[in-house]
Design an enzyme around this catalytic site. Structure first.
Site, PDB file in Angstrom:
ATOM      1  N   ARG A  46      98.698   5.544  14.801  1.00 56.49           N
ATOM      2  CA  ARG A  46      99.697   4.536  15.775  1.00 56.49           C
ATOM      3  C   ARG A  46      99.813   5.231  16.963  1.00 56.49           C
ATOM      4  NH1 ARG A  46     103.248   7.494  16.256  1.00 56.49           N
ATOM      5  NH2 ARG A  46     104.186   6.026  17.708  1.00 56.49           N
ATOM      6  N   GLY A  47     100.341   4.675  18.027  1.00 61.64           N
ATOM      7  CA  GLY A  47     100.684   5.282  19.286  1.00 61.64           C
ATOM      8  C   GLY A  47      99.518   4.990  20.166  1.00 61.64           C
ATOM      9  N   ALA A  48      99.769   4.545  21.416  1.00 67.99           N
ATOM     10  CA  ALA A  48      98.581   3.759  22.279  1.00 67.99           C
ATOM     11  C   ALA A  48      97.529   5.075  22.316  1.00 67.99           C
ATOM     12  CB  ALA A  48      99.270   3.497  23.575  1.00 67.99           C
ATOM     13  N   ARG A  89      94.731  -4.343  16.725  1.00 69.52           N
ATOM     14  CA  ARG A  89      96.112  -4.699  17.247  1.00 69.52           C
ATOM     15  C   ARG A  89      96.134  -5.066  18.881  1.00 69.52           C
ATOM     16  NH1 ARG A  89     100.335  -0.017  16.345  1.00 69.52           N
ATOM     17  NH2 ARG A  89     101.936  -1.874  16.648  1.00 69.52           N
ATOM     18  N   ASP A 237     102.734   1.307  26.149  1.00 70.06           N
ATOM     19  CA  ASP A 237     101.604   0.916  25.462  1.00 70.06           C
ATOM     20  C   ASP A 237     100.505   0.110  26.556  1.00 70.06           C
ATOM     21  OD1 ASP A 237     103.570   1.054  23.160  1.00 70.06           O
ATOM     22  OD2 ASP A 237     101.417   1.045  22.301  1.00 70.06           O
ATOM     23  N   ASN A 247     106.295  -1.391  25.742  1.00 70.13           N
ATOM     24  CA  ASN A 247     106.566  -0.253  24.847  1.00 70.13           C
ATOM     25  C   ASN A 247     107.236  -0.878  23.495  1.00 70.13           C
ATOM     26  OD1 ASN A 247     106.126   2.514  24.031  1.00 70.13           O
ATOM     27  ND2 ASN A 247     108.388   2.854  24.382  1.00 70.13           N
ATOM     28  N   LYS A 248     107.398  -0.031  22.700  1.00 72.27           N
ATOM     29  CA  LYS A 248     108.098  -0.328  21.275  1.00 72.27           C
ATOM     30  C   LYS A 248     109.351  -1.406  21.642  1.00 72.27           C
ATOM     31  CE  LYS A 248     106.598   0.116  17.984  1.00 72.27           C
ATOM     32  NZ  LYS A 248     106.092  -0.683  17.621  1.00 72.27           N
TER      33      LYS A 248
HETATM   34  O1  MRU Z   1     103.502   0.277  17.155  1.00 70.82           O
HETATM   35  P1  MRU Z   1     103.443   1.706  17.550  1.00 70.82           P
HETATM   36  O2  MRU Z   1     104.128   2.737  16.722  1.00 70.82           O
HETATM   37  O3  MRU Z   1     101.983   2.015  17.738  1.00 70.82           O
HETATM   38  O4  MRU Z   1     104.237   1.836  19.067  1.00 70.82           O
HETATM   39  C1  MRU Z   1     104.202   2.951  19.580  1.00 70.82           C
HETATM   40  C2  MRU Z   1     104.883   2.981  20.816  1.00 70.82           C
HETATM   41  O5  MRU Z   1     105.314   2.015  21.369  1.00 70.82           O
HETATM   42  C3  MRU Z   1     104.909   4.016  21.948  1.00 70.82           C
HETATM   43  O6  MRU Z   1     106.115   4.389  22.388  1.00 70.82           O
HETATM   44  C4  MRU Z   1     103.577   4.220  22.695  1.00 70.82           C
HETATM   45  O7  MRU Z   1     102.489   3.739  21.991  1.00 70.82           O
HETATM   46  C5  MRU Z   1     103.454   5.354  23.690  1.00 70.82           C
HETATM   47  S1  MRU Z   1     102.776   6.535  22.568  1.00 70.82           S
HETATM   48  C6  MRU Z   1     102.546   7.950  23.580  1.00 70.82           C
END
Ligand code: MRU
Length: 348
Positions: A46-48, A89, A237, A247-248
């Site tokens: 996970r994470g962009a 996703r 993201d 973002n989240k």
């Molecule tokens: O649902 P996730 O855990 O993939 O969401 C991640 C986030 O929102 C992060 O803040 C974002 O991807 C930046 S990661 C460098």
């Protein structure tokens, strides 16, 4: 960084299953596109930026057994793999950026034999990993200039090493500031529903020896009202042309709170997170996830089984709430559409 998040080893994509952290460290050796798709969907990866890397390696896995001998046939296999991975996703544009890049490199080398194009695809995926590592370091160097000795910083979700191939975007900035001896303190939002802040961010920060305090998401306002937060750093993201940043879920409320309490609010993201085809954040697709993620905490039912749930995984912080955006090319300020002009040279 406590562990290597995602890598290519012995012909397989090796990633840490983030759903089990921090109490169990399990590396998965993945040799097929379906398992990798599921890993993205279920947030094992996970994470962009990490999702982008998984997408690129997923294309490699998706076409490795292709028996096509002509580029025409092989292209169909690539397209199939790309379409499939793109369905995992919807919000982090890094995934679509990496998939487009994989398609492009194959197209640019289409005159060679298929075996050669397969090798080129792997090389490109590894290049994406290397670039991500360099970008993290560069963003950290720029972002750390914004941090003063003794600052107390709030962050949300996990924008650390687990979200990238190196030590992260927003967290990378904090790691670099700590390395420079700035003696920062960090508050980490737990980040309901899936608790990336509580499970992942605190784990990474403690590993680096940073003074870390975990709070529930609804405690941020009272901390800011007491003047106990100097700055907020978060990841992103997808960032639209006007600087609106997805973002989240919960990031937007921090942006509003920051403005009210006059706390600088910084977004840290590599150029692979920019989607300059979208005029504003209104056009960013927001993932909605299964209601059970809200009805439960770590698998335990906490609400009536049949209650309706609203579970968007991301929200959009409007550009006017963002003090600056830190990229690997420098610190960008308002008006963002103007400061993004120079990014167009980077072929986004
Ligand atoms: O649902 P996730 O855990 O993939 O969401 C991640 C986030 O929102 C992060 O803040 C974002 O991807 C930046 S990661 C460098």
């Amino acid at each position: 960084m406590p562990v290597e998040t995602i890598a290519w080893k012995g012909g397989k994509c090796v990633y840490i299953d983030q759903t089990l952290l921090p109490h169990k460290i399990k590396f998965v050796k993945c040799g097929d596109i379906r398992t990798l798709w599921k890993a993205i969907r279920t947030l094992q990866v996970r994470g962009a930026p990490a999702i982008g890397i998984a997408g690129a390696l997923g294309v490699v896995l998706g076409v490795k057994n292709s028996r096509s001998e002509t580029y025409g046939g092989f292209k169909k296999d690539i397209d199939r793999a790309v379409k499939y991975l793109a369905s995992s996703r919807p919000t982090a544009v890094n995934l679509f950026w990496a998939l487009a890049r994989m398609k492009r490199i194959a197209e640019n080398n289409s005159s060679g034999p298929v075996a050669r194009i397969k090798k080129i695809l792997l090389k490109e995926a590894l290049k994406i990993i290397d670039e991500d590592k360099r970008n993290c370091r560069q963003m950290a160097r720029y972002g750390s200039r914004l941090i003063k000795k003794g600052d107390t910083i709030l962050t949300h979700c996990n924008a650390g090493g687990l979200a990238t191939a190196d030590y992260g975007t927003a967290l990378g900035v904090l790691f670099e500031a700590a390395r420079q001896g700035k003696r920062i303190k960090v508050y980490a939002d737990e980040t309901r529903p899936l608790l990336q802040g509580a499970r992942l961010t605190t784990w990474e920060l403690l590993h680096e020896g940073i003074d870390t305090t975990l709070i529930c998401d609804n405690m941020a306002a009272s901390l800011m009202a007491k003047g106990r937060i100097d700055k907020i750093f978060v990841g992103a993201d997808r960032i639209a042309l006007n600087g609106d940043a997805a973002n989240k879920i919960g990031t937007y409320s921090l942006g509003v709170l920051a403005k009210h309490h006059r706390v600088p609010f910084y977004v840290v993201a590599p150029l692979s997170t920019f989607d300059l085809n979208l005029k504003s954040g209104k056009d960013i697709p927001i993932e909605e996830r299964d209601g059970d993620e809200v009805r439960t905490i770590l698998g335990k039912l906490i609400a009536p089984e049949k209650v309706k749930v609203y579970n968007p995984a991301f929200d959009v912080t409007p550009n006017e709430l963002i003090t600056a955006i830190i990229t690997e090319k420098g610190i960008l300020r308002k008006p963002y559409s103007k400061s993004f002009e120079k990014l167009k040279a980077y072929n986004l």
